[in-house]
Design a protein around this motif. Structure first.
Motif, PDB file in Angstrom:
ATOM      1  N   LYS A  31       3.314  -5.574  -5.826  1.00 31.89           N
ATOM      2  CA  LYS A  31       3.165  -3.851  -5.542  1.00 31.89           C
ATOM      3  C   LYS A  31       2.029  -3.668  -4.842  1.00 31.89           C
ATOM      4  O   LYS A  31       0.891  -4.195  -4.888  1.00 31.89           O
ATOM      5  CB  LYS A  31       3.157  -3.427  -6.871  1.00 31.89           C
ATOM      6  CG  LYS A  31       3.100  -2.042  -7.231  1.00 31.89           C
ATOM      7  CD  LYS A  31       3.236  -1.613  -8.570  1.00 31.89           C
ATOM      8  CE  LYS A  31       2.883   0.026  -8.611  1.00 31.89           C
ATOM      9  NZ  LYS A  31       3.741   0.655  -9.581  1.00 31.89           N
ATOM     10  N   SER A  32       2.078  -2.665  -4.124  1.00 30.39           N
ATOM     11  CA  SER A  32       0.554  -2.175  -3.504  1.00 30.39           C
ATOM     12  C   SER A  32      -0.006  -1.074  -4.091  1.00 30.39           C
ATOM     13  O   SER A  32       0.669  -0.435  -4.987  1.00 30.39           O
ATOM     14  CB  SER A  32       1.158  -1.777  -1.958  1.00 30.39           C
ATOM     15  OG  SER A  32       2.069  -0.714  -2.282  1.00 30.39           O
ATOM     16  N   ASN A  33      -1.304  -0.726  -3.782  1.00 24.42           N
ATOM     17  CA  ASN A  33      -1.854   0.412  -4.247  1.00 24.42           C
ATOM     18  C   ASN A  33      -1.072   1.675  -4.072  1.00 24.42           C
ATOM     19  O   ASN A  33      -0.879   1.968  -2.767  1.00 24.42           O
ATOM     20  CB  ASN A  33      -3.401   0.415  -3.677  1.00 24.42           C
ATOM     21  CG  ASN A  33      -4.065  -0.936  -4.292  1.00 24.42           C
ATOM     22  OD1 ASN A  33      -3.914  -1.505  -5.354  1.00 24.42           O
ATOM     23  ND2 ASN A  33      -5.146  -1.188  -3.592  1.00 24.42           N
ATOM     24  N   ASN A  34      -1.000   2.633  -4.760  1.00 21.83           N
ATOM     25  CA  ASN A  34      -0.299   3.867  -4.785  1.00 21.83           C
ATOM     26  C   ASN A  34       1.012   3.707  -4.325  1.00 21.83           C
ATOM     27  O   ASN A  34       1.559   4.715  -3.453  1.00 21.83           O
ATOM     28  CB  ASN A  34      -1.137   4.988  -3.665  1.00 21.83           C
ATOM     29  CG  ASN A  34      -2.452   4.924  -4.309  1.00 21.83           C
ATOM     30  OD1 ASN A  34      -2.759   5.081  -5.533  1.00 21.83           O
ATOM     31  ND2 ASN A  34      -3.655   5.021  -3.466  1.00 21.83           N
ATOM     32  N   ASP A  35       1.781   2.528  -4.309  1.00 21.05           N
ATOM     33  CA  ASP A  35       3.070   2.289  -3.643  1.00 21.05           C
ATOM     34  C   ASP A  35       3.106   2.727  -2.228  1.00 21.05           C
ATOM     35  O   ASP A  35       3.997   3.169  -1.477  1.00 21.05           O
ATOM     36  CB  ASP A  35       4.154   3.261  -4.510  1.00 21.05           C
ATOM     37  CG  ASP A  35       4.362   2.624  -6.010  1.00 21.05           C
ATOM     38  OD1 ASP A  35       4.073   1.489  -6.296  1.00 21.05           O
ATOM     39  OD2 ASP A  35       4.390   3.621  -6.632  1.00 21.05           O
ATOM     40  N   GLU A  36       2.004   2.119  -1.481  1.00 21.41           N
ATOM     41  CA  GLU A  36       1.923   2.668  -0.107  1.00 21.41           C
ATOM     42  C   GLU A  36       1.422   1.327   0.604  1.00 21.41           C
ATOM     43  O   GLU A  36       0.823   0.419  -0.005  1.00 21.41           O
ATOM     44  CB  GLU A  36       0.997   3.603   0.202  1.00 21.41           C
ATOM     45  CG  GLU A  36       1.044   4.959  -0.281  1.00 21.41           C
ATOM     46  CD  GLU A  36      -0.006   6.150  -0.141  1.00 21.41           C
ATOM     47  OE1 GLU A  36       0.452   7.164   0.106  1.00 21.41           O
ATOM     48  OE2 GLU A  36      -1.257   5.663   0.089  1.00 21.41           O
ATOM     49  N   TYR A  37       1.828   1.191   1.804  1.00 21.52           N
ATOM     50  CA  TYR A  37       1.135   0.086   2.728  1.00 21.52           C
ATOM     51  C   TYR A  37       0.889   0.742   4.118  1.00 21.52           C
ATOM     52  O   TYR A  37       1.637   1.598   4.484  1.00 21.52           O
ATOM     53  CB  TYR A  37       1.936  -1.161   2.708  1.00 21.52           C
ATOM     54  CG  TYR A  37       3.301  -1.091   3.252  1.00 21.52           C
ATOM     55  CD1 TYR A  37       3.843  -1.421   4.798  1.00 21.52           C
ATOM     56  CD2 TYR A  37       4.470  -0.709   2.507  1.00 21.52           C
ATOM     57  CE1 TYR A  37       4.800  -1.310   5.077  1.00 21.52           C
ATOM     58  CE2 TYR A  37       5.591  -0.690   2.801  1.00 21.52           C
ATOM     59  CZ  TYR A  37       5.983  -0.957   4.197  1.00 21.52           C
ATOM     60  OH  TYR A  37       7.163  -0.998   4.504  1.00 21.52           O
ATOM     61  N   VAL A  38      -0.138   0.216   5.030  1.00 21.80           N
ATOM     62  CA  VAL A  38      -0.242   0.677   6.323  1.00 21.80           C
ATOM     63  C   VAL A  38       0.042  -0.603   7.392  1.00 21.80           C
ATOM     64  O   VAL A  38      -0.384  -1.448   7.119  1.00 21.80           O
ATOM     65  CB  VAL A  38      -1.866   0.939   6.243  1.00 21.80           C
ATOM     66  CG1 VAL A  38      -2.163   1.602   7.631  1.00 21.80           C
ATOM     67  CG2 VAL A  38      -2.015   1.948   5.471  1.00 21.80           C
ATOM     68  N   VAL A  39       0.768  -0.063   8.197  1.00 31.30           N
ATOM     69  CA  VAL A  39       1.175  -0.958   9.333  1.00 31.30           C
ATOM     70  C   VAL A  39       0.798  -0.235  10.552  1.00 31.30           C
ATOM     71  O   VAL A  39       1.519   0.811  10.759  1.00 31.30           O
ATOM     72  CB  VAL A  39       2.398  -1.628   9.202  1.00 31.30           C
ATOM     73  CG1 VAL A  39       2.853  -2.418  10.732  1.00 31.30           C
ATOM     74  CG2 VAL A  39       2.641  -2.238   8.060  1.00 31.30           C
ATOM     75  N   ASN A  40      -0.217  -0.840  11.693  1.00 30.42           N
ATOM     76  CA  ASN A  40      -0.422  -0.115  12.845  1.00 30.42           C
ATOM     77  C   ASN A  40      -0.721   1.267  12.580  1.00 30.42           C
ATOM     78  O   ASN A  40      -0.303   2.207  13.358  1.00 30.42           O
ATOM     79  CB  ASN A  40       0.734  -0.007  13.599  1.00 30.42           C
ATOM     80  CG  ASN A  40       1.083  -1.702  14.085  1.00 30.42           C
ATOM     81  OD1 ASN A  40       0.371  -2.374  14.248  1.00 30.42           O
ATOM     82  ND2 ASN A  40       2.618  -1.844  14.363  1.00 30.42           N
ATOM     83  N   SER A  41      -1.707   1.546  11.424  1.00 29.25           N
ATOM     84  CA  SER A  41      -2.353   2.784  11.254  1.00 29.25           C
ATOM     85  C   SER A  41      -1.334   3.826  10.654  1.00 29.25           C
ATOM     86  O   SER A  41      -1.619   5.162  10.797  1.00 29.25           O
ATOM     87  CB  SER A  41      -2.979   3.346  12.662  1.00 29.25           C
ATOM     88  OG  SER A  41      -4.136   2.517  12.760  1.00 29.25           O
TER      89      SER A  41
END
Length: 65
Positions: free
Chosen positions: A52-62
């Motif tokens: 699981k990621s923080n805040n149910d978010e992830y970042v790819v290429n900004s």
């Protein structure tokens, strides 16, 4: 298990689920995916993150998903 080989690499792919289990350099004999004794099983390549990621978010290429 399916094995494919060229002049640089040999790969092994599990028939059940098409999981890539080994990528071995022909010259070095080094297994780029499975090179330790710490865990006796294999796992699929996980992208972009494991668990699981923080805040149910992830970042790819900004870009946030």
């Amino acid at each position: 298990m399916i094995k494919l080989k060229n002049d640089r690499l040999e790969v092994e792919i599990d028939n059940m689920g098409a999981q890539l289990t080994h990528v071995i350099g022909n010259e070095s004999g080094y297994d780029y995916i499975w090179n330790g004794d710490a865990w006796k099983k294999h796992a699929p390549i996980l992208f972009p993150a494991i668990g699981k990621s923080n805040n149910d978010e992830y970042v790819v290429n900004s870009k946030t998903y």
